[in-house]
Design an enzyme around this catalytic site. Structure first.
Site, PDB file in Angstrom:
ATOM      1  N   LYS A  31       0.438  -1.570  -0.001  1.00 14.93           N
ATOM      2  CA  LYS A  31       0.362  -0.218   0.195  1.00 14.93           C
ATOM      3  C   LYS A  31       0.745   1.361   0.319  1.00 14.93           C
ATOM      4  O   LYS A  31       2.270   1.427   0.575  1.00 14.93           O
ATOM      5  CB  LYS A  31      -0.824   0.285   1.112  1.00 14.93           C
ATOM      6  CG  LYS A  31      -1.867   1.265   1.963  1.00 14.93           C
ATOM      7  CD  LYS A  31      -3.367   0.871   2.687  1.00 14.93           C
ATOM      8  CE  LYS A  31      -3.729   1.787   2.768  1.00 14.93           C
ATOM      9  NZ  LYS A  31      -4.414   1.665   4.348  1.00 14.93           N
ATOM     10  N   SER A 108      -9.364   1.541   3.312  1.00 13.33           N
ATOM     11  CA  SER A 108      -8.835   2.012   2.249  1.00 13.33           C
ATOM     12  C   SER A 108      -7.304   1.095   1.717  1.00 13.33           C
ATOM     13  O   SER A 108      -6.327   1.382   0.396  1.00 13.33           O
ATOM     14  CB  SER A 108      -8.210   3.151   3.077  1.00 13.33           C
ATOM     15  OG  SER A 108      -7.296   3.316   3.952  1.00 13.33           O
ATOM     16  N   SER A 132      -9.601  -1.182   7.437  1.00 16.38           N
ATOM     17  CA  SER A 132      -9.118  -1.102   6.019  1.00 16.38           C
ATOM     18  C   SER A 132      -8.211  -2.216   5.160  1.00 16.38           C
ATOM     19  O   SER A 132      -7.910  -2.084   4.300  1.00 16.38           O
ATOM     20  CB  SER A 132      -7.976  -0.107   6.378  1.00 16.38           C
ATOM     21  OG  SER A 132      -8.588   1.485   5.868  1.00 16.38           O
TER      22      SER A 132
END
Length: 388
Positions: A31, A108, A132
């Site tokens: 990420k 996310s 997330s």
């Protein structure tokens, strides 16, 4: 790598393994909150990227994976500053959920989930503050673990709310999930001795009817394998945790990002901009009240773990929202969702998502929450459930 909704143009995308090890040949993506030496971390926002310097060192978790034989094959997108559960990014677009293209991918850790779900990598590093890792896993039919808070290093990872932030990972199969966990925790696979499960029945009972029936059928098929009890929680009690979590999270977010937000009033998408503005309105008195309610929840959770080894809940209150859902519908869904994710989040407990159900082809699953530091036992449960 030409899909900007999934991959970050600034990379790096290729990080070779550094040694032979138990993860030989496995590919992972990471990420855009994880630092890589010599490259800038963008946090899903062009303004943030443009004004921050390249990282001076690589996040230790990335290096641990590379020394175990894994290779990185992409830096992937996140919702801006990781402050959303939808998977939408106004600057780079919303990744296509490969399981259900008409529905949101979740965030996310959106790029992490989509890259793994479509086969670009065997596993992905993400982060989890308020869901997330867990939510994208649920929407993309992936296994995932939100580890015990504080058990893995957040060094070299951009924070959102440090008292709740934790790294996490997701994969298409339970074996890979457990292999990665064994490397990161430095522990062998765990064995299980007659695990008992506390089922939060009110959360399953209020699912939409097709999902409630789906769970009932699945639970009937596996119930003989476990000792089960009813968890002593009401749906209203869990719903109330949403406000508690969001206030405590919001106070930390404001302390980290309020000044930057003031200096960049047009830098964020509307929903995240509004949430950041809201965090600046939270008072010390509101935090004090939320802290007291958190302590009450910790006591209740401790009492439940005295009855059973693990707690079982639906990971989400419904199927993933449609991409066409309006902001009002998404806001209402978020409130229901965050009470459920706050159960583990407020206590720093690990939570495992199991993608073992589907309704008319749309992924659905459930979660198992364990006491702090039961991470390897949860990964063993993933192995067990995948074999049933």
């Amino acid at each position: 790598m030409d899909d900007d909704s999934v991959y970050c143009a600034h990379g790096p995308h290729q990080l070779a393994s550094l040694a032979d090890g138990p993860l030989d040949g496995l590919r992972f993506v990471y990420k855009d909150l994880y630092d890589v030496a010599g490259f800038t971390t963008g946090a899903g926002n062009p303004s943030w990227f443009q004004e921050h310097a390249p990282a001076s060192y690589t996040a230790p978790l990335i290096e641990m994976l590379r020394y175990a034989g894994a290779m990185a094959v992409g830096r992937v997108q996140t919702d801006e500053l990781a402050y959303s559960l939808n998977g939408c990014n106004v600057h780079f677009g919303t990744p296509i959920n490969p399981m259900t293209p008409d529905r949101l991918p979740g965030g996310s850790s959106s790029g992490s989930a989509v890259a793994v779900a479509r086969g670009d990598a065997e596993f992905a590093l993400g982060t989890d503050t308020g869901g997330s890792i867990r939510i994208p896993a649920a929407y993309n039919s992936l296994y995932s673990l939100r580890p015990t808070h504080g058990r893995l290093p957040m060094a070299g990872v951009l924070p959102l709310a440090p008292r709740f932030d934790t790294p996490g990972w997701l994969s298409r199969d339970a074996q890979t999930l457990e292999q990665v966990g064994s490397v990161l925790f430095g522990l062998p696979k765990a064995s299980l001795n007659a695990p008992s499960l506390a089922i939060v029945e009110p959360l399953f009972a209020r699912l939409p009817e097709p999902l409630a029936l789906l769970w009932q059928s699945f639970f009937k098929s596996i119930s003989s394998q476990f000792t089960t009890v009813a968890a002593p929680f009401s749906a209203a009690q869990i719903d109330a945790l949403s406000d508690v979590f969001q206030i405590l999270q919001g106070r930390q977010i404001a302390s980290l990002y309020h000044h930057w937000h003031q200096m960049h009033p047009d830098a964020l998408g509307k929903d995240i901009d509004q949430r950041l503005s809201w965090t600046a309105t939270l008072s010390a008195a509101a935090q004090h009240d939320a802290e007291q309610k958190r302590q009450q929840w910790l006591s209740q959770l401790h009492s439940c773990f005295a009855l059973s080894h693990f707690i079982v809940i639906p990971t989400t209150p419904d199927l993933s929202p449609l991409r066409t859902a309006d902001s009002l519908a998404l806001g209402e869904f978020r409130m229901r969702l965050m009470g459920m994710t706050a159960m583990a989040g407020l206590a720093g407990c690990p939570q495992l998502h199991l993608p073992l159900l589907a309704c008319d082809g749309v992924p659905f699953g459930f979660s198992i929450i364990g006491p702090r530091d039961s991470d390897m036992q949860l990964l063993a449960l993933a192995r067990l459930f995948s074999q049933l």
